[in-house]
Design a protein around this motif. Structure first.
Motif, PDB file in Angstrom:
ATOM      1  N   THR A   5       1.034  -1.010   0.296  1.00 18.06           N
ATOM      2  CA  THR A   5      -0.002  -0.262  -0.186  1.00 18.06           C
ATOM      3  C   THR A   5       0.848   1.510  -0.006  1.00 18.06           C
ATOM      4  OG1 THR A   5      -1.683  -1.376   1.256  1.00 18.06           O
ATOM      5  CG2 THR A   5      -1.372   1.322   1.672  1.00 18.06           C
ATOM      6  N   LYS A  46      -6.154   6.253  -3.197  1.00 15.30           N
ATOM      7  CA  LYS A  46      -7.215   5.474  -3.233  1.00 15.30           C
ATOM      8  C   LYS A  46      -6.144   4.612  -3.309  1.00 15.30           C
ATOM      9  CE  LYS A  46      -5.297   5.402  -8.246  1.00 15.30           C
ATOM     10  NZ  LYS A  46      -5.095   5.112  -9.750  1.00 15.30           N
ATOM     11  N   HIS A  47      -5.599   4.400  -2.561  1.00 16.58           N
ATOM     12  CA  HIS A  47      -5.033   3.579  -1.421  1.00 16.58           C
ATOM     13  C   HIS A  47      -5.294   2.704  -0.718  1.00 16.58           C
ATOM     14  CE1 HIS A  47      -2.846   2.399  -6.391  1.00 16.58           C
ATOM     15  NE2 HIS A  47      -2.179   3.985  -6.181  1.00 16.58           N
ATOM     16  N   ASN A  57      -6.586   2.459   2.861  1.00  9.91           N
ATOM     17  CA  ASN A  57      -8.410   2.073   2.685  1.00  9.91           C
ATOM     18  C   ASN A  57      -8.359   1.193   2.311  1.00  9.91           C
ATOM     19  OD1 ASN A  57      -7.429   3.346   6.053  1.00  9.91           O
ATOM     20  ND2 ASN A  57      -8.132   4.681   4.879  1.00  9.91           N
ATOM     21  N   ASN A  58      -7.727   1.406   1.138  1.00  8.75           N
ATOM     22  CA  ASN A  58      -8.791  -0.179  -0.411  1.00  8.75           C
ATOM     23  C   ASN A  58      -9.199  -1.480   1.086  1.00  8.75           C
ATOM     24  OD1 ASN A  58      -9.372  -1.821  -1.952  1.00  8.75           O
ATOM     25  ND2 ASN A  58      -8.652   0.449  -3.293  1.00  8.75           N
ATOM     26  N   LYS A  61      -9.957  -3.724  -0.591  1.00  4.32           N
ATOM     27  CA  LYS A  61      -9.761  -5.029  -1.964  1.00  4.32           C
ATOM     28  C   LYS A  61      -7.703  -4.986  -1.043  1.00  4.32           C
ATOM     29  CE  LYS A  61     -12.911  -4.800  -5.219  1.00  4.32           C
ATOM     30  NZ  LYS A  61     -12.889  -4.742  -6.820  1.00  4.32           N
ATOM     31  N   THR A  62      -7.398  -3.672  -1.515  1.00  2.00           N
ATOM     32  CA  THR A  62      -5.563  -4.164  -1.102  1.00  2.00           C
ATOM     33  C   THR A  62      -5.557  -4.061   0.188  1.00  2.00           C
ATOM     34  OG1 THR A  62      -5.445  -1.661  -2.548  1.00  2.00           O
ATOM     35  CG2 THR A  62      -4.966  -3.763  -2.947  1.00  2.00           C
ATOM     36  N   ASN A  63      -6.169  -3.018   0.781  1.00  2.60           N
ATOM     37  CA  ASN A  63      -5.527  -2.404   3.163  1.00  2.60           C
ATOM     38  C   ASN A  63      -6.608  -2.819   3.455  1.00  2.60           C
ATOM     39  OD1 ASN A  63      -4.214   0.402   3.523  1.00  2.60           O
ATOM     40  ND2 ASN A  63      -4.026  -1.668   4.056  1.00  2.60           N
TER      41      ASN A  63
END
Length: 411
Positions: free
Chosen positions: A287, A306-307, A309-310, A312-314
């Motif tokens: 992230t 956008k990365h 607290n995403n 899907k990724t975070n």
């Protein structure tokens, strides 16, 4: 510019403080002109320094009235300070007549007295459009009484527009304070072992900061270990660190008003991490670098955000992944997390961001990582070189220039 001597020397150019003060003032004056302000009243101590170069006494809480600056349209800054004798003797770039006494704006009577002094200095501009950066409820009532013909507006936004792009010398100050912060990290890591208290580690880092000339601390300076990493407790305690604990270190020094700020998480002791700890670290690490990769011209702060607290990724962020701009204030615009449409701005060279994702699970532990990054033309300029604990990584990101070169780990 230097890499990174702190003294003034005759054989190379280092930070040119006269130029830095002059260029900061020029940027503030240009922002005022663009906004149509007739005067700017500044009460936040970091911004008083930005306009005048005045270094004030700092404390752990906001103190309104230690100092103030007034910038009249087309004129030189006026400094108001408790330390009037000191300032007149040691700040020759300000005219002595523009250095006034303390702005005792904690009472209506004190505000009225200060206002009369300022009216005498700026004349008819006191009846125009005046920006104010910081207001108590009392000041919000008293200033309109003291300046009845003035129109008061948000001055903090005007000054933020001036500060967002760093000058050559500001960039150098920021890189120097990163070096000082890195030195504090290294001193702390040399003492990181089972049986040491969190506060003992912080004391080691703080000592190294002070030895290298740090003025103050960027935050509470966080050393957080074991179960306190998830849920994340963002301060230092007297907890004794144990073998196998995850240890979050989030610290920063201060050099000439500019703040270091970065974070790493380490595993204490000569042990292997659990697969779950590696998963969390890799999530946070990916992230971090995916967000840093967006810090280029043509993108926006929303692309960075956008990365964070995403889902899907975070997914394990607990909504704690964040970031912010930095400068003479360690937390200033542009922001990068939880953005509303009006907070989206295009990225420009010279913008500085601190990007700090989190991933944690109670019973496993928490990971916080943070880099400071300048916006670049083609790729980001990540100025935080401290490597990561390689035991907690499966894959190294292409933008990570240091991890993989370390030949030993913390004790």
């Amino acid at each position: 510019m230097s890499e990174f001597g702190l003294m003034g020397v005759d054989w190379e150019e280092r930070v040119n403080f006269d130029r830095m003060r002059r260029e900061r003032l020029q940027k503030a004056q240009a922002a005022m002109e663009k906004s149509g302000l007739d005067a700017l009243f500044v009460f936040a101590l970091e911004d008083v320094r930005y306009l005048t170069g005045f270094r004030s006494h700092l404390g752990p809480v906001t103190i309104l009235g230690l100092a103030a600056a007034v910038l009249p349209r087309g004129g030189d800054p006026i400094l108001c300070t408790l330390d009037i004798v000191h300032a007149r003797q040691r700040m020759p770039w300000l005219h002595p007549d523009n250095i006034l006494g303390r702005p005792f704006i904690r009472t209506e009577g004190g505000t009225r007295k200060w206002a009369e002094e300022i009216k005498g200095k700026i004349g008819k501009l006191a009846e125009g459009k005046i920006g104010v950066d910081l207001l108590s409820f009392g000041l919000s009532q008293w200033l309109p009484k003291c300046f009845p013909k003035a129109q008061f507006v948000d001055g903090k936004e005007v000054l933020s527009q001036a500060k967002v792009i760093k000058t050559k010398d500001e960039i150098e100050c920021q890189k120097i304070v990163t070096m000082i912060t890195e030195a504090g990290f290294q001193a702390l890591l040399d003492d990181l072992k089972p049986g040491v208290k969190e506060c003992e580690l912080l004391a080691v880092a703080w000592q190294k900061f002070t030895e290298l000339g740090s003025e103050w601390t960027q935050c509470a300076n966080i050393v957080c270990s074991g179960p306190y990493t998830a849920p994340y407790r963002r301060f230092t305690s007297d907890r004794v660190i144990r073998e196998g604990d995850l240890v979050i270190v989030d610290i920063g020094a201060c050099y000439n008003g500019y703040w270091g700020d970065f974070t790493r998480t380490f595993l204490c002791g000569n042990v292997r991490p659990t697969p779950e700890q590696i998963d969390l670290h890799q999530e946070c690490y990916n992230t971090l670098f995916n967000a840093c990769a967006e810090a280029v011209v043509g993108k926006t702060n929303g692309d960075i955000g956008k990365h964070l607290n995403n889902p899907k990724t975070n997914p394990n962020s607990d909504d704690l992944s964040g970031g912010h701009g930095a400068g003479v204030n360690p937390w200033e615009p542009p922001w990068v997390a939880n953005l509303t449409p009006d907070a989206i701005v295009p990225l420009q060279p010279g913008m500085l961001f601190s990007i700090e994702p989190y991933a944690g699970k109670p019973g496993v532990g928490g990971i916080r990582l943070e880099n400071q990054v300048f916006v670049g033309e083609k790729e980001p300029d990540i100025i935080t070189p401290l490597s990561f604990d390689e035991r907690l990584l499966r894959d190294v990101h292409p933008l990570d220039r240091t991890t993989g070169r370390k030949i030993r780990f913390p004790k």
